[in-house]
Design an enzyme around this catalytic site. Sequence first.
Site, PDB file in Angstrom:
ATOM      1  N   SER A   1       4.573   2.438   7.676  1.00 18.28           N
ATOM      2  CA  SER A   1       4.250   1.319   6.810  1.00 18.28           C
ATOM      3  C   SER A   1       5.497   0.884   6.045  1.00 18.28           C
ATOM      4  O   SER A   1       6.327   1.698   5.657  1.00 18.28           O
ATOM      5  CB  SER A   1       3.175   1.724   5.803  1.00 18.28           C
ATOM      6  OG  SER A   1       1.941   1.925   6.422  1.00 18.28           O
ATOM      7  N   GLY A   2       5.595  -0.418   5.827  1.00 18.27           N
ATOM      8  CA  GLY A   2       6.723  -0.944   5.069  1.00 18.27           C
ATOM      9  C   GLY A   2       7.970  -1.158   5.881  1.00 18.27           C
ATOM     10  O   GLY A   2       8.941  -1.733   5.386  1.00 18.27           O
TER      11      GLY A   2
ATOM     12  N   HIS B   1       0.813  -1.218   0.000  1.00 17.67           N
ATOM     13  CA  HIS B   1       0.000   0.000   0.000  1.00 17.67           C
ATOM     14  C   HIS B   1       0.848   1.271   0.000  1.00 17.67           C
ATOM     15  O   HIS B   1       0.317   2.372  -0.095  1.00 17.67           O
ATOM     16  CB  HIS B   1      -0.986  -0.005   1.179  1.00 17.67           C
ATOM     17  CG  HIS B   1      -0.382   0.267   2.505  1.00 17.67           C
ATOM     18  ND1 HIS B   1      -0.045  -0.724   3.399  1.00 17.67           N
ATOM     19  CD2 HIS B   1      -0.057   1.431   3.124  1.00 17.67           C
ATOM     20  CE1 HIS B   1       0.438  -0.185   4.498  1.00 17.67           C
ATOM     21  NE2 HIS B   1       0.453   1.125   4.365  1.00 17.67           N
TER      22      HIS B   1
END
Length: 535
Positions: free
Chosen positions: A487-488, A341
């Site tokens: 994120s990530g 995402h």
Amino acid sequence: MLVARVLLIGLCLLCVHHNEANEGVIYTDYDFNISDVNSFLFDVGDWLYDLLDDTNACDPNPCLKGGVCHIKSDTNFTCTCPEPYVGKKCQKVRNICENVDCGRGDCVVNLKKPPFYECKCNPPFYGPDCRSLPPSPCEPNPCQNGGLCIRGGRRFGCACPSGYTGRYCQYAPTDCYEGNGESYRGSVSMTDDGLECLDWNSYFILANGEDPFELYADFPGLENNNHCRNPDGDNRPWCHIKKKGKLEWDYCKIKKCSEDPAIPPTPVQPVPDSPAFSQCGRISNVQPTKHSRIHGGIKAYPSAHPWQVSLQNRARGSPAAFSHWCGGILLSSCWVLTAAHCISNSNEYQVVLGGVNIDKPEEMDQTIPVIETIVHEAYRETERALYNDIALVKLRTTEGNMCAKETPFVKAACLPDQVFPAKTECVISGWGATETRWYSSALLQARVLMIGDNKCKQPHVYGDLLDNSMFCAGSLQGGVDSCQGDSGGPLVCEQNGIHYVSGVVSWGHGCARQNKPGVYANVYQFVNWIRRKMN
């Protein structure tokens, strides 16, 4: 309320208040003091152990420090802890200095014998409580190396011989360090800013960080004093300090003996015509899974997370500067793992590796353009969950068919060869949100415990939203959400000195909500896909 963990999931304390009547509304409140959560981040609380799955409570023995385990039920236990240890698993030292008044001195730890503390006095005070004064502050002479003690009422000063410095003339003119200072055994105990170092056995360090003597058990140079040392292979000697009531650290005011480079050369250079690094999952000169010198309890130091990547973006074709968007994990010279995402066809990307501050250039930085992004074909986003939330980023090659270059600050993490069980303590890192900004300029870190599927798939947690492409880690208690990192970013577990990227920060229902821990993409389920795409 699905919250993808992009620039929102950093260290959060009640940062999202859930309202069942307003599922789409996020209420943000960053009014808290970082120092209030230090003990949670770096000392796993008793309550968290109670929330985890235990199928055989006392086998293996969960009690630390030689504690004795007693079974209460098939899934619960208590520990009888030896003095001075306390906690559900004897994991912490009780506040042995709580009611101790050391007068003109500091309470330091002595775990070898009761009462497990002693008072270190500031000259000329002496005695067990540092309240006694000699007839004269210059008798005996507190000045070292032949310094002349000069009395001024109840005070004194030291006139030092030529070349000697320090309040007690304790610093010799020959006091200097070679290389990066790991071999330094001098007596300097002052930082660059002129602050006095804490003793390595100060209770203040133990209460707000980790025991240096346990953390650096293999380093022979620590003693019960406040002399500057370099036990973790940093650039030069350093020490802990107490600043505005918080535990911090700083480099020491010591000159270098020679002009050799402060940063030691990389022990093993990568093969020039190969994108592979020498070995994955190894940290240079740092104890495995241990994280020291925490600024205010959360700040990471250079080389602690050498696979950490700042994935930066801008609109495709835009002249604007790149800015931090997500985290990532370096898997090899030319490949970075991140969350699906985080990737959009309307953006272009670059990565920054090596440094710990994304707001300013650092000498260890490597900035590399991205030439290709690969999102998992089965990636799927619903209103309540993200599935197969994994992606790969390919970097542009530079000289010698290399992309990223291996240094003490840039290394690859290993892909996992197993699923780490519930209760495994792992580490997350990233430039997540803080109490005052949407992101932290400094790289942050925290410890989390893996949470078993039986707990995470209960109806009041995430129920049937979870599949085998994800897992939970952190806290079920709520109030404090240890989902630190963008994120990530990586969730890394260590075994036998090797660090494996087991999870990728993915999503969660709000942040800091009870029974809604952080959810991570399960890297083990994607190992074959990752290797196939990289090859």
